[in-house]
Design a protein around this motif. Sequence first.
Motif, PDB file in Angstrom:
ATOM      1  N   ALA A   1      40.129 -71.252  28.080  1.00 45.29           N
ATOM      2  CA  ALA A   1      39.630 -69.996  28.633  1.00 45.29           C
ATOM      3  C   ALA A   1      38.596 -69.319  27.755  1.00 45.29           C
ATOM      4  O   ALA A   1      37.552 -68.912  28.218  1.00 45.29           O
ATOM      5  CB  ALA A   1      40.796 -69.048  28.886  1.00 45.29           C
ATOM      6  N   GLY A   2      38.838 -69.199  26.446  1.00 47.43           N
ATOM      7  CA  GLY A   2      37.888 -68.525  25.585  1.00 47.43           C
ATOM      8  C   GLY A   2      37.785 -67.042  25.898  1.00 47.43           C
ATOM      9  O   GLY A   2      38.477 -66.511  26.777  1.00 47.43           O
ATOM     10  N   THR A   3      36.916 -66.376  25.179  1.00 45.39           N
ATOM     11  CA  THR A   3      36.691 -64.942  25.393  1.00 45.39           C
ATOM     12  C   THR A   3      35.201 -64.660  25.361  1.00 45.39           C
ATOM     13  O   THR A   3      34.419 -65.395  24.744  1.00 45.39           O
ATOM     14  CB  THR A   3      37.377 -64.091  24.308  1.00 45.39           C
ATOM     15  OG1 THR A   3      36.888 -64.491  23.017  1.00 45.39           O
ATOM     16  CG2 THR A   3      38.895 -64.267  24.351  1.00 45.39           C
ATOM     17  N   LEU A   4      34.804 -63.582  26.015  1.00 38.93           N
ATOM     18  CA  LEU A   4      33.429 -63.134  25.955  1.00 38.93           C
ATOM     19  C   LEU A   4      33.173 -62.477  24.600  1.00 38.93           C
ATOM     20  O   LEU A   4      34.097 -62.071  23.899  1.00 38.93           O
ATOM     21  CB  LEU A   4      33.158 -62.144  27.089  1.00 38.93           C
ATOM     22  CG  LEU A   4      33.267 -62.727  28.504  1.00 38.93           C
ATOM     23  CD1 LEU A   4      33.088 -61.635  29.543  1.00 38.93           C
ATOM     24  CD2 LEU A   4      32.256 -63.845  28.723  1.00 38.93           C
ATOM     25  N   PRO A   5      31.894 -62.358  24.191  1.00 40.16           N
ATOM     26  CA  PRO A   5      31.581 -61.797  22.871  1.00 40.16           C
ATOM     27  C   PRO A   5      32.140 -60.386  22.699  1.00 40.16           C
ATOM     28  O   PRO A   5      32.156 -59.581  23.632  1.00 40.16           O
ATOM     29  CB  PRO A   5      30.052 -61.794  22.851  1.00 40.16           C
ATOM     30  CG  PRO A   5      29.659 -62.889  23.790  1.00 40.16           C
ATOM     31  CD  PRO A   5      30.688 -62.856  24.878  1.00 40.16           C
ATOM     32  N   ARG A   6      32.573 -60.096  21.472  1.00 38.81           N
ATOM     33  CA  ARG A   6      33.108 -58.780  21.143  1.00 38.81           C
ATOM     34  C   ARG A   6      31.975 -57.764  21.064  1.00 38.81           C
ATOM     35  O   ARG A   6      30.847 -58.091  20.696  1.00 38.81           O
ATOM     36  CB  ARG A   6      33.861 -58.822  19.819  1.00 38.81           C
ATOM     37  CG  ARG A   6      35.115 -59.687  19.872  1.00 38.81           C
ATOM     38  CD  ARG A   6      35.778 -59.778  18.509  1.00 38.81           C
ATOM     39  NE  ARG A   6      36.148 -58.451  18.014  1.00 38.81           N
ATOM     40  CZ  ARG A   6      37.271 -57.827  18.349  1.00 38.81           C
ATOM     41  NH1 ARG A   6      38.126 -58.404  19.190  1.00 38.81           N
ATOM     42  NH2 ARG A   6      37.560 -56.644  17.855  1.00 38.81           N
ATOM     43  N   PRO A   7      32.256 -56.504  21.372  1.00 40.48           N
ATOM     44  CA  PRO A   7      31.197 -55.487  21.361  1.00 40.48           C
ATOM     45  C   PRO A   7      30.815 -55.088  19.939  1.00 40.48           C
ATOM     46  O   PRO A   7      31.641 -55.154  19.014  1.00 40.48           O
ATOM     47  CB  PRO A   7      31.841 -54.314  22.101  1.00 40.48           C
ATOM     48  CG  PRO A   7      33.305 -54.494  21.896  1.00 40.48           C
ATOM     49  CD  PRO A   7      33.543 -55.977  21.866  1.00 40.48           C
ATOM     50  N   PRO A   8      29.571 -54.634  19.741  1.00 39.71           N
ATOM     51  CA  PRO A   8      29.128 -54.205  18.416  1.00 39.71           C
ATOM     52  C   PRO A   8      29.477 -52.755  18.086  1.00 39.71           C
ATOM     53  O   PRO A   8      29.278 -52.320  16.957  1.00 39.71           O
ATOM     54  CB  PRO A   8      27.610 -54.385  18.490  1.00 39.71           C
ATOM     55  CG  PRO A   8      27.294 -54.172  19.934  1.00 39.71           C
ATOM     56  CD  PRO A   8      28.465 -54.709  20.705  1.00 39.71           C
ATOM     57  N   ALA A   9      29.970 -51.993  19.064  1.00 36.90           N
ATOM     58  CA  ALA A   9      30.329 -50.587  18.849  1.00 36.90           C
ATOM     59  C   ALA A   9      31.161 -50.132  20.039  1.00 36.90           C
ATOM     60  O   ALA A   9      31.259 -50.834  21.058  1.00 36.90           O
ATOM     61  CB  ALA A   9      29.086 -49.707  18.700  1.00 36.90           C
ATOM     62  N   GLN A  10      31.757 -48.949  19.931  1.00 37.82           N
ATOM     63  CA  GLN A  10      32.610 -48.435  20.998  1.00 37.82           C
ATOM     64  C   GLN A  10      31.830 -47.622  22.023  1.00 37.82           C
ATOM     65  O   GLN A  10      32.146 -47.628  23.202  1.00 37.82           O
ATOM     66  CB  GLN A  10      33.740 -47.570  20.411  1.00 37.82           C
ATOM     67  CG  GLN A  10      34.745 -47.074  21.433  1.00 37.82           C
ATOM     68  CD  GLN A  10      35.427 -48.205  22.191  1.00 37.82           C
ATOM     69  OE1 GLN A  10      35.744 -49.250  21.623  1.00 37.82           O
ATOM     70  NE2 GLN A  10      35.639 -48.022  23.489  1.00 37.82           N
ATOM     71  N   ARG A  11      30.818 -46.887  21.569  1.00 35.05           N
ATOM     72  CA  ARG A  11      29.972 -46.092  22.476  1.00 35.05           C
ATOM     73  C   ARG A  11      28.531 -46.538  22.272  1.00 35.05           C
ATOM     74  O   ARG A  11      27.941 -46.283  21.214  1.00 35.05           O
ATOM     75  CB  ARG A  11      30.115 -44.597  22.183  1.00 35.05           C
ATOM     76  CG  ARG A  11      31.489 -44.019  22.511  1.00 35.05           C
ATOM     77  CD  ARG A  11      31.649 -42.590  21.978  1.00 35.05           C
ATOM     78  NE  ARG A  11      30.598 -41.694  22.464  1.00 35.05           N
ATOM     79  CZ  ARG A  11      30.654 -41.025  23.618  1.00 35.05           C
ATOM     80  NH1 ARG A  11      31.727 -41.153  24.403  1.00 35.05           N
ATOM     81  NH2 ARG A  11      29.668 -40.241  23.991  1.00 35.05           N
ATOM     82  N   ILE A  12      27.975 -47.224  23.277  1.00 33.71           N
ATOM     83  CA  ILE A  12      26.659 -47.833  23.132  1.00 33.71           C
ATOM     84  C   ILE A  12      25.683 -47.169  24.097  1.00 33.71           C
ATOM     85  O   ILE A  12      25.883 -47.188  25.321  1.00 33.71           O
ATOM     86  CB  ILE A  12      26.708 -49.345  23.415  1.00 33.71           C
ATOM     87  CG1 ILE A  12      27.704 -50.027  22.469  1.00 33.71           C
ATOM     88  CG2 ILE A  12      25.319 -49.964  23.273  1.00 33.71           C
ATOM     89  CD1 ILE A  12      27.908 -51.504  22.751  1.00 33.71           C
ATOM     90  N   ALA A  13      24.638 -46.558  23.534  1.00 39.29           N
ATOM     91  CA  ALA A  13      23.540 -46.031  24.348  1.00 39.29           C
ATOM     92  C   ALA A  13      22.592 -47.186  24.645  1.00 39.29           C
ATOM     93  O   ALA A  13      21.981 -47.757  23.726  1.00 39.29           O
ATOM     94  CB  ALA A  13      22.814 -44.912  23.604  1.00 39.29           C
ATOM     95  N   LEU A  14      22.494 -47.564  25.911  1.00 41.88           N
ATOM     96  CA  LEU A  14      21.747 -48.750  26.325  1.00 41.88           C
ATOM     97  C   LEU A  14      20.527 -48.335  27.140  1.00 41.88           C
ATOM     98  O   LEU A  14      20.665 -47.737  28.215  1.00 41.88           O
ATOM     99  CB  LEU A  14      22.647 -49.661  27.158  1.00 41.88           C
ATOM    100  CG  LEU A  14      22.037 -50.957  27.675  1.00 41.88           C
ATOM    101  CD1 LEU A  14      21.699 -51.900  26.525  1.00 41.88           C
ATOM    102  CD2 LEU A  14      22.981 -51.635  28.664  1.00 41.88           C
ATOM    103  N   ALA A  15      19.329 -48.646  26.634  1.00 44.73           N
ATOM    104  CA  ALA A  15      18.107 -48.346  27.382  1.00 44.73           C
ATOM    105  C   ALA A  15      18.056 -49.225  28.625  1.00 44.73           C
ATOM    106  O   ALA A  15      18.235 -50.437  28.541  1.00 44.73           O
ATOM    107  CB  ALA A  15      16.885 -48.576  26.504  1.00 44.73           C
TER     108      ALA A  15
END
Length: 439
Positions: free
Chosen positions: A238-252
């Motif tokens: 199954a594996g896992t998707l990549p872990r996030p780099p932060a908890q609150r991400i402002a994404l343009a």
Amino acid sequence: MTDPFPPGLLVSAPASGTGKTTVMLGLLRALAEDGLQVQPFKSGPDYIDPAFHRAATGRESFNLDTWAMDDALFAAIARQAMGADICVAEGSMGLYDGVATRGRAGFGSSAETARAMGWPVILVLDVGGQAQSAAATALGFAQYDRDLPFAGVILNRVASPRHERLTRLGMERAGMPVLGALPRRGDLTLPARHLGLVQAVEHPDLETAIAGYAAFLRAHVDLAAIRDAALGRVPGAAGTLPRPPAQRIALAQDAAFSFTYPHLIAGWRQAGVEILPFSPLADEPPDPFADLVWLPGGYPELHAGRLAAATRFREGLRRHAKTRPVHGECGGYMALGTALIDKEGTRHQMAGLLALVTSYESRKFHLGYRRAVLHEAIPGQAAGAALRGHEFHYSTILEQPDAPLAAVADADGQPVPETGSRRGHVTGTFFHLIAGEAP
């Protein structure tokens, strides 16, 4: 009890420019109109096609990449299809085209994706200028890898009923099922620009176009036979998707900044990350409470004047960068620099968080997989980490006096000069991150 994994197909071609994408969009929409939940995929590192797939199906389209992804990540992304009725993947370039050096699981070809998933291939053939000879092409593709299942061919750009009849005779002799024959129509094209198709959000009437493709396919292909040809296997571990780099991400997110791999965003969301979208083109600053600002790739060179005038965006970015990380990829990297020169030679002020100066007036084609070993940490990745990504742009670096961020090489291990940059809390790369390597 979990839902069974849906069967699937891969739509490919002998080469780019055969009409594969319009066939793909018409097929996705026609199947969705028949009441199916259709999960789209894109084989390889394409940034643009998945947004068109999403518009056709209402489901996020994910990239599957045998060069950049290990088996576990590949399987984790494939499992995003759970709950769908059928998977339809679009290939990249020609069916067997990849790189010369093996990556995480292969050479990156669409054939490898189809083989890994057990998906039969539908080969879209441009039969213009030939008739029975097209069968030799189809037969060669079918026999080049005998372990790869073939569903059949769709004949594209057929000139007349006689042309279709002759071409079908050749296919019958070669034992290749013909799933459809599409008459030549000049209006069945998507608008393009220097990185390929225009973005889906920029198409002047995308819904009408996709509905038209679906009606065209419905009239000229055997949808029942295509559905019956779908096969597949349950992906491996199954594996896992990549872990996030932060908890609150402002994404343009707007027409200038739109290219982030969907599996990264899906991994962030699954981990409970709060994604805070904002539009630099609308002169919106990032959320002041974000832990990280992420500027994706896109087309800042087409919007340089508006970005230069976006003072609230730049001021908010600079305030954030004093204490917290900012990261940019490709177009986002360019926007973090000091200046961007457009195709007319006009110099536009950018954020000035890096000393980078780039030019779209001095154009050079940069395309290919990248492996980067970080000299310094970036959000979510420690110094010394090895990353897999892909670079695709025409802009040229004129000045880059900041310390290089990473040692970067192409798929064959040859160094490339686009090393990325770091200054304070700000980092940027010209490649789009696909996955990190396990330590």
